[in-house]
Scaffold this active site. Structure first.
Site, PDB file in Angstrom:
ATOM      1  N   LEU A 283     -13.946 105.577  65.845  1.00  0.00           N
ATOM      2  CA  LEU A 283     -12.603 106.707  66.328  1.00  0.00           C
ATOM      3  C   LEU A 283     -12.002 106.083  67.418  1.00  0.00           C
ATOM      4  CD1 LEU A 283     -14.315 110.138  65.774  1.00  0.00           C
ATOM      5  CD2 LEU A 283     -12.782 109.022  64.436  1.00  0.00           C
TER       6      LEU A 283
ATOM      7  N   CYS B 222     -58.385 110.841  62.904  1.00  0.00           N
ATOM      8  CA  CYS B 222     -59.018 111.007  64.410  1.00  0.00           C
ATOM      9  C   CYS B 222     -58.402 112.269  64.970  1.00  0.00           C
ATOM     10  CB  CYS B 222     -58.317 109.920  65.165  1.00  0.00           C
ATOM     11  SG  CYS B 222     -56.610 109.934  65.582  1.00  0.00           S
TER      12      CYS B 222
ATOM     13  N   HIS C  95     -34.762 101.981  64.428  1.00  0.00           N
ATOM     14  CA  HIS C  95     -35.167 103.037  65.383  1.00  0.00           C
ATOM     15  C   HIS C  95     -36.035 103.952  64.789  1.00  0.00           C
ATOM     16  CE1 HIS C  95     -31.923 102.079  68.508  1.00  0.00           C
ATOM     17  NE2 HIS C  95     -32.789 101.047  68.429  1.00  0.00           N
TER      18      HIS C  95
HETATM   19  C1  BV8 Z   1     -37.254  99.049  74.429  1.00  0.00           C
HETATM   20  C2  BV8 Z   1     -34.727 107.176  67.854  1.00  0.00           C
HETATM   21  C3  BV8 Z   1     -38.785  97.627  75.096  1.00  0.00           C
HETATM   22  C4  BV8 Z   1     -34.972 108.394  68.184  1.00  0.00           C
HETATM   23  C5  BV8 Z   1     -33.263 105.783  69.605  1.00  0.00           C
HETATM   24  C6  BV8 Z   1     -31.492  96.615  78.749  1.00  0.00           C
HETATM   25  C7  BV8 Z   1     -30.530  96.994  79.761  1.00  0.00           C
HETATM   26  C8  BV8 Z   1     -30.686  98.640  79.817  1.00  0.00           C
HETATM   27  C9  BV8 Z   1     -31.500  99.518  79.481  1.00  0.00           C
HETATM   28  C10 BV8 Z   1     -32.257  98.877  78.438  1.00  0.00           C
HETATM   29  C11 BV8 Z   1     -32.325  97.233  78.177  1.00  0.00           C
HETATM   30  N1  BV8 Z   1     -33.298  97.212  77.549  1.00  0.00           N
HETATM   31  C12 BV8 Z   1     -34.220  98.402  77.279  1.00  0.00           C
HETATM   32  C13 BV8 Z   1     -33.440  99.355  77.653  1.00  0.00           C
HETATM   33  C14 BV8 Z   1     -33.936 100.741  77.692  1.00  0.00           C
HETATM   34  C15 BV8 Z   1     -33.421 101.597  76.423  1.00  0.00           C
HETATM   35  C16 BV8 Z   1     -31.860 101.569  76.613  1.00  0.00           C
HETATM   36  O1  BV8 Z   1     -31.135 100.737  75.886  1.00  0.00           O
HETATM   37  N2  BV8 Z   1     -31.405 102.477  77.277  1.00  0.00           N
HETATM   38  C17 BV8 Z   1     -29.964 102.929  77.285  1.00  0.00           C
HETATM   39  C18 BV8 Z   1     -29.476 104.230  77.254  1.00  0.00           C
HETATM   40  C19 BV8 Z   1     -29.235 102.048  78.350  1.00  0.00           C
HETATM   41  N3  BV8 Z   1     -33.847 100.886  75.236  1.00  0.00           N
HETATM   42  C20 BV8 Z   1     -35.193 101.051  74.773  1.00  0.00           C
HETATM   43  O2  BV8 Z   1     -35.699 101.860  75.306  1.00  0.00           O
HETATM   44  C21 BV8 Z   1     -35.384 100.638  73.456  1.00  0.00           C
HETATM   45  N4  BV8 Z   1     -36.842 100.091  73.768  1.00  0.00           N
HETATM   46  O3  BV8 Z   1     -36.428  98.392  75.048  1.00  0.00           O
HETATM   47  O4  BV8 Z   1     -38.590  98.633  74.327  1.00  0.00           O
HETATM   48  C22 BV8 Z   1     -39.246  98.274  76.582  1.00  0.00           C
HETATM   49  C23 BV8 Z   1     -40.415  98.695  76.596  1.00  0.00           C
HETATM   50  C24 BV8 Z   1     -41.131  99.438  77.902  1.00  0.00           C
HETATM   51  C25 BV8 Z   1     -40.115  99.506  78.955  1.00  0.00           C
HETATM   52  C26 BV8 Z   1     -38.726  98.897  78.814  1.00  0.00           C
HETATM   53  C27 BV8 Z   1     -38.142  98.350  77.726  1.00  0.00           C
HETATM   54  C28 BV8 Z   1     -35.685 101.582  72.712  1.00  0.00           C
HETATM   55  C29 BV8 Z   1     -34.350 102.394  72.428  1.00  0.00           C
HETATM   56  C30 BV8 Z   1     -34.628 103.366  70.842  1.00  0.00           C
HETATM   57  C31 BV8 Z   1     -34.429 104.694  71.304  1.00  0.00           C
HETATM   58  N5  BV8 Z   1     -34.387 105.628  70.127  1.00  0.00           N
HETATM   59  N6  BV8 Z   1     -33.184 106.715  68.409  1.00  0.00           N
HETATM   60  C32 BV8 Z   1     -34.248 109.647  67.805  1.00  0.00           C
HETATM   61  O5  BV8 Z   1     -32.902 109.231  67.337  1.00  0.00           O
HETATM   62  O6  BV8 Z   1     -34.342 110.869  68.258  1.00  0.00           O
HETATM   63  S1  BV8 Z   1     -31.874 105.446  70.162  1.00  0.00           S
HETATM   64  C33 BV8 Z   1     -30.658 106.620  69.504  1.00  0.00           C
HETATM   65  O7  BV8 Z   1     -29.348 106.593  70.498  1.00  0.00           O
HETATM   66  C34 BV8 Z   1     -29.803 106.036  68.110  1.00  0.00           C
HETATM   67  O8  BV8 Z   1     -30.705 105.430  67.319  1.00  0.00           O
HETATM   68  C35 BV8 Z   1     -28.993 104.984  68.711  1.00  0.00           C
HETATM   69  O9  BV8 Z   1     -29.288 103.771  68.938  1.00  0.00           O
HETATM   70  C36 BV8 Z   1     -28.579 105.546  69.995  1.00  0.00           C
HETATM   71  C37 BV8 Z   1     -27.225 106.397  69.950  1.00  0.00           C
HETATM   72  O10 BV8 Z   1     -26.072 105.418  69.596  1.00  0.00           O
HETATM   73  P1  BV8 Z   1     -24.927 105.559  68.488  1.00  0.00           P
HETATM   74  O11 BV8 Z   1     -25.951 105.712  67.261  1.00  0.00           O
HETATM   75  O12 BV8 Z   1     -24.179 104.240  68.841  1.00  0.00           O
HETATM   76  O13 BV8 Z   1     -24.411 106.969  68.649  1.00  0.00           O
HETATM   77  P2  BV8 Z   1     -23.448 107.613  69.767  1.00  0.00           P
HETATM   78  O14 BV8 Z   1     -23.479 109.013  69.605  1.00  0.00           O
HETATM   79  O15 BV8 Z   1     -23.822 106.829  71.111  1.00  0.00           O
HETATM   80  O16 BV8 Z   1     -22.056 106.757  69.404  1.00  0.00           O
HETATM   81  C38 BV8 Z   1     -21.408 107.307  68.039  1.00  0.00           C
HETATM   82  C39 BV8 Z   1     -20.234 106.430  68.045  1.00  0.00           C
HETATM   83  O17 BV8 Z   1     -19.457 106.774  66.828  1.00  0.00           O
HETATM   84  C40 BV8 Z   1     -19.039 106.682  69.137  1.00  0.00           C
HETATM   85  O18 BV8 Z   1     -18.501 105.464  69.729  1.00  0.00           O
HETATM   86  C41 BV8 Z   1     -17.930 107.467  68.279  1.00  0.00           C
HETATM   87  O19 BV8 Z   1     -16.806 107.030  68.870  1.00  0.00           O
HETATM   88  C42 BV8 Z   1     -18.337 107.001  66.920  1.00  0.00           C
HETATM   89  N7  BV8 Z   1     -17.826 107.977  65.974  1.00  0.00           N
HETATM   90  C43 BV8 Z   1     -18.013 109.350  65.993  1.00  0.00           C
HETATM   91  N8  BV8 Z   1     -17.410 109.837  64.672  1.00  0.00           N
HETATM   92  C44 BV8 Z   1     -17.220 108.623  64.154  1.00  0.00           C
HETATM   93  C45 BV8 Z   1     -17.216 107.518  64.803  1.00  0.00           C
HETATM   94  N9  BV8 Z   1     -16.823 106.439  64.193  1.00  0.00           N
HETATM   95  C46 BV8 Z   1     -16.461 106.258  63.214  1.00  0.00           C
HETATM   96  N10 BV8 Z   1     -16.156 107.540  62.201  1.00  0.00           N
HETATM   97  C47 BV8 Z   1     -16.467 108.857  62.637  1.00  0.00           C
HETATM   98  N11 BV8 Z   1     -16.198 109.788  61.723  1.00  0.00           N
HETATM   99 ZN    ZN Z   2     -55.054 109.395  64.270  1.00  0.00          ZN
END
Ligand code: BV8
Ligand code: ZN
Length: 262
Positions: free
Chosen positions: A222, A158, A119
């Protein structure tokens, strides 16, 4: 056999290991996960709405200032024991690579050399118009005073607006990064998925891709995020505690703390 014992056996039997990481691995370094409520200026904003080209088009200063703030926060943070455990495994002779959803540089600062950012990265900027990479001066890295917003700098070629080099929702992942990730995951014999909720696609499909390719998958979280497949092991707990413990059990065969693990 306990899950920890099974994990140790799986690691001992493996050669090619891929660490697949999410926000949870950086939580113990003070970087909030996406599940954690946003703080300060950003409380009233929903990250998923902020992380889109539409939001940048609508209010470039708001989005630019938010990413400058996140970059500053990461600059203040340090890799934790979970980040540091990964290059230690590599130094101990395993073929280790990292596929991360995180846009921070804590894996690299921990000493990991092969890191695929699915990402993008907070350390990169590119032009919103011509997509060419840009560079920022130290002055342009200054974060906004409380309540102030900063307009994004301009592209020297640009005059387009510069944007963070990250992948926003509904944007395609960088071709090269996705291809490298798929190659590494399909050729590994062990995938260790650390600190990810497995919601955002296509990244969330990676553990299943590894299982389908015959690899064993260890989840470290976790919360119980396991899919209960045969070749899957769920280690429930903090990454900063579990990864060093896994290595300790391997390296020196040090006895596990009394009472073992669940
Ligand atoms: C795309 C960068 C083509 C920016 C990020 C299929 C089905 C449904 C939806 C979709 C699909 N395909 C595409 C989609 C749409 C979308 C999507 O998935 N939506 C979700 C919400 C359903 N995907 C996209 O848009 C992707 N692009 O598909 O392009 C396209 C083109 C045109 C039209 C449609 C499709 C692009 C996705 C990338 C977005 N950018 N980040 C930024 O960061 O600012 S995503 C961002 O959120 C992160 O990078 C990461 O991927 C996500 C967060 O998830 P996690 O990292 O898992 O973090 P989270 O907080 O959720 O969980 C933390 C975990 O850690 C928890 O489980 C917790 O229990 C645990 N934890 C906490 N502390 C600890 C721990 N574990 C151990 N130890 C600890 N101490
Ligand atoms: Zn430019």
């Amino acid at each position: 056999m306990s899950n920890m014992q099974r994990a140790i056996e799986a690691l001992r039997a493996s050669k090619k290991v891929v660490f697949f990481t999410g926000a949870g691995i950086s939580a113990e370094s003070g970087i909030p996960t996406f599940r954690d409520k946003l703080t300060g200026l950003w409380t009233k904003h929903d990250p998923e709405r902020l992380e889109t080209a539409a939001a940048f088009r609508e209010n470039p200063a708001l989005i630019w200032s938010w990413y400058l703030w996140r970059r500053h926060q990461v600059g203040q943070a340090k890799p934790n024991a979970a980040h540091l455990a990964i290059p230690q495994l590599s130094n101990a002779g395993w073929d280790v690579s990292v596929v991360t959803q995180n846009i921070d540089d804590l894996h690299e600062r921990a000493g990991s050399s092969q890191v695929v950012h699915l990402h993008g990265s907070l350390m990169d900027v590119k032009c919103f118009a011509c997509h060419r990479l840009g560079k920022l001066t130290p002055a342009q890295l200054e974060i906004a005073e409380e309540g102030q917003l900063i307009e994004p700098p301009r592209c020297v070629r640009c005059n387009g607006k510069l944007r963070p080099g990250v992948v926003w929702f509904r944007e395609n992942l960088p071709e090269g990064a996705w291809r490298s990730a798929v190659r590494l995951v399909k050729n590994c014999d062990l995938l260790i998925s650390v600190g990810t909720s497995g919601i955002v696609m296509p990244a969330a499909g990676i553990p299943n891709m590894a299982l389908a390719a015959g690899a064993t998958v260890i989840h470290v979280n976790l919360e119980d995020v396991g899919l209960d497949a045969a070749d899957e092991v769920m280690l429930t707990g903090a990454a900063g505690m579990l990864l060093p413990a896994l290595l300790r059990a391997l390296e020196v065969g040090a006895p596990l703390p009394s009472g073992g693990f669940t």
